[in-house]
Design a protein around this motif. Sequence first.
Motif: not given
Length: 122
Positions: A39-44
């Motif tokens: 899970q990356g920043p701002g991502n699902e």
Amino acid sequence: QVHLAESGGGLVQTGGSLRLSCAASGRTFSSYAMGYFRQGPGNEREFVAAIRKSGGRTHYADSFKGRFTISRDNAKNTVYLQMNSLKPEDTAVYYCAASPDIATMPSRVDYWGQGTQVTVSS
């Protein structure tokens, strides 16, 4: 009950490599297919790779084929994710996961690890 603990994350430069490890407690490790998500920043949270209970057969999301390799050592109750040619967009928290079968990954996960941070600098 399976407890999963990831390790091996950290800071790496673009083009570098990291190997994540996920150690499982309990005597039922080989009863589960294992996988990794991130899970990356701002991502699902997204699926990365999975491996069959006995090892051997693997499954990757298209984005990671050829760069990432999942493996496991049932004698050590550990699953690994070798990540090569890392890019800044690979920056994320990486989670290991246990599922009843490789066919049920990624839709069904019975156990999650706490996650390990991977940061790729440009």
